[in-house]
Design a protein around this motif. Sequence first.
Motif, mmCIF file in Angstrom:
data_model
loop_
_atom_site.group_PDB
_atom_site.id
_atom_site.type_symbol
_atom_site.label_atom_id
_atom_site.label_comp_id
_atom_site.label_asym_id
_atom_site.label_seq_id
_atom_site.Cartn_x
_atom_site.Cartn_y
_atom_site.Cartn_z
ATOM 1 N N GLU A 40 2.456 9.274 -6.035
ATOM 2 C CA GLU A 40 3.025 10.601 -5.794
ATOM 3 C C GLU A 40 4.170 10.885 -6.754
ATOM 4 O O GLU A 40 4.310 11.999 -7.255
ATOM 5 C CB GLU A 40 3.512 10.710 -4.349
ATOM 6 N N LEU A 41 4.985 9.884 -7.031
ATOM 7 C CA LEU A 41 6.103 10.047 -7.959
ATOM 8 C C LEU A 41 5.603 10.369 -9.356
ATOM 9 O O LEU A 41 6.093 11.293 -10.004
ATOM 10 C CB LEU A 41 6.944 8.765 -7.977
ATOM 11 N N VAL A 42 4.597 9.641 -9.822
ATOM 12 C CA VAL A 42 4.054 9.881 -11.163
ATOM 13 C C VAL A 42 3.454 11.279 -11.242
ATOM 14 O O VAL A 42 3.665 12.005 -12.215
ATOM 15 C CB VAL A 42 3.013 8.796 -11.529
ATOM 16 N N ARG A 43 2.718 11.679 -10.212
ATOM 17 C CA ARG A 43 2.131 13.028 -10.209
ATOM 18 C C ARG A 43 3.218 14.095 -10.243
ATOM 19 O O ARG A 43 3.104 15.096 -10.943
ATOM 20 C CB ARG A 43 1.241 13.212 -8.991
ATOM 21 N N GLY A 44 4.273 13.883 -9.482
ATOM 22 C CA GLY A 44 5.379 14.835 -9.490
ATOM 23 C C GLY A 44 6.043 14.925 -10.851
ATOM 24 O O GLY A 44 6.380 16.017 -11.317
ATOM 25 N N GLU A 45 6.235 13.791 -11.485
ATOM 26 C CA GLU A 45 6.846 13.788 -12.820
ATOM 27 C C GLU A 45 5.941 14.481 -13.835
ATOM 28 O O GLU A 45 6.415 15.187 -14.723
ATOM 29 C CB GLU A 45 7.159 12.357 -13.274
ATOM 30 N N LEU A 46 4.637 14.284 -13.714
ATOM 31 C CA LEU A 46 3.710 14.964 -14.630
ATOM 32 C C LEU A 46 3.745 16.476 -14.427
ATOM 33 O O LEU A 46 3.694 17.247 -15.397
ATOM 34 C CB LEU A 46 2.283 14.432 -14.442
ATOM 35 N N ARG A 47 3.837 16.917 -13.164
ATOM 36 C CA ARG A 47 3.940 18.363 -12.909
ATOM 37 C C ARG A 47 5.231 18.914 -13.497
ATOM 38 O O ARG A 47 5.249 20.002 -14.079
ATOM 39 C CB ARG A 47 3.879 18.644 -11.405
ATOM 40 N N LEU A 48 6.324 18.168 -13.376
ATOM 41 C CA LEU A 48 7.598 18.592 -13.949
ATOM 42 C C LEU A 48 7.506 18.685 -15.471
ATOM 43 O O LEU A 48 7.972 19.648 -16.073
ATOM 44 C CB LEU A 48 8.708 17.629 -13.536
ATOM 45 N N GLN B 21 0.841 -1.203 0.000
ATOM 46 C CA GLN B 21 0.000 0.000 0.000
ATOM 47 C C GLN B 21 0.879 1.258 0.000
ATOM 48 O O GLN B 21 0.626 2.191 -0.748
ATOM 49 C CB GLN B 21 -0.913 -0.002 1.221
ATOM 50 N N ARG B 22 1.919 1.266 0.830
ATOM 51 C CA ARG B 22 2.806 2.425 0.887
ATOM 52 C C ARG B 22 3.552 2.599 -0.433
ATOM 53 O O ARG B 22 3.699 3.719 -0.939
ATOM 54 C CB ARG B 22 3.802 2.297 2.026
ATOM 55 N N ALA B 23 4.018 1.499 -1.025
ATOM 56 C CA ALA B 23 4.718 1.575 -2.313
ATOM 57 C C ALA B 23 3.796 2.106 -3.395
ATOM 58 O O ALA B 23 4.199 2.930 -4.226
ATOM 59 C CB ALA B 23 5.259 0.204 -2.703
ATOM 60 N N SER B 24 2.540 1.680 -3.379
ATOM 61 C CA SER B 24 1.565 2.161 -4.358
ATOM 62 C C SER B 24 1.329 3.659 -4.193
ATOM 63 O O SER B 24 1.285 4.405 -5.175
ATOM 64 C CB SER B 24 0.254 1.399 -4.193
ATOM 65 N N GLN B 25 1.217 4.089 -2.967
ATOM 66 C CA GLN B 25 1.004 5.513 -2.700
ATOM 67 C C GLN B 25 2.219 6.329 -3.132
ATOM 68 O O GLN B 25 2.071 7.384 -3.757
ATOM 69 C CB GLN B 25 0.734 5.720 -1.206
ATOM 70 N N GLN B 26 3.416 5.842 -2.827
ATOM 71 C CA GLN B 26 4.624 6.561 -3.219
ATOM 72 C C GLN B 26 4.782 6.603 -4.732
ATOM 73 O O GLN B 26 5.204 7.616 -5.291
ATOM 74 C CB GLN B 26 5.856 5.914 -2.576
ATOM 75 N N LEU B 27 4.422 5.528 -5.403
ATOM 76 C CA LEU B 27 4.500 5.499 -6.865
ATOM 77 C C LEU B 27 3.522 6.507 -7.467
ATOM 78 O O LEU B 27 3.859 7.223 -8.410
ATOM 79 C CB LEU B 27 4.213 4.087 -7.383
#
Length: 148
Positions: free
Chosen positions: A39-47, A31-37
């Motif tokens: 967040e990572l994808v959202r951050g990359e999309l914002r970048l 669950q934590r890995a899914s949440q972190q992934l």
Amino acid sequence: MTTVSNTEQHVADSGRGTDRSGQEPTSELVQRASQQLTELVRGELRLAQAELKEKGRRYGKGGGLFGGAGVVGFLMLQALVATAIAALAVPLPVWAAALIVAAVLGVIAGVLALGGKKQVGRAAPPVPERTIDSVKADVAEIKESAQR
């Protein structure tokens, strides 16, 4: 006096969210890995969005400078036509003055065109390169973590 076996202690411990070694259960880790992934994808999309917006501004500036060069170039052609008319109608000083104005306008058009070319060249290619590099680094890190 009752003695609790190791199996019973393990079952009791796993009901509290950790096993005997103090590690979290697999479901929480997933669950934590899914949440972190996420967040990572959202951050990359914002970048990527920010990077493409910056490149869009550069294309806009370059296009504006090319437009300015076109207007000034059109004025230069008008001045050259006026120069030809003046050369046929009046003695040397009038057409010489018109030729000087046309040359100045030509220099201005050239400077604007070079500025536009430079802006477009700095924006190309329209690909979020930094974001792609960041995603590749993230994927490599995830693969490396998975192998451990």
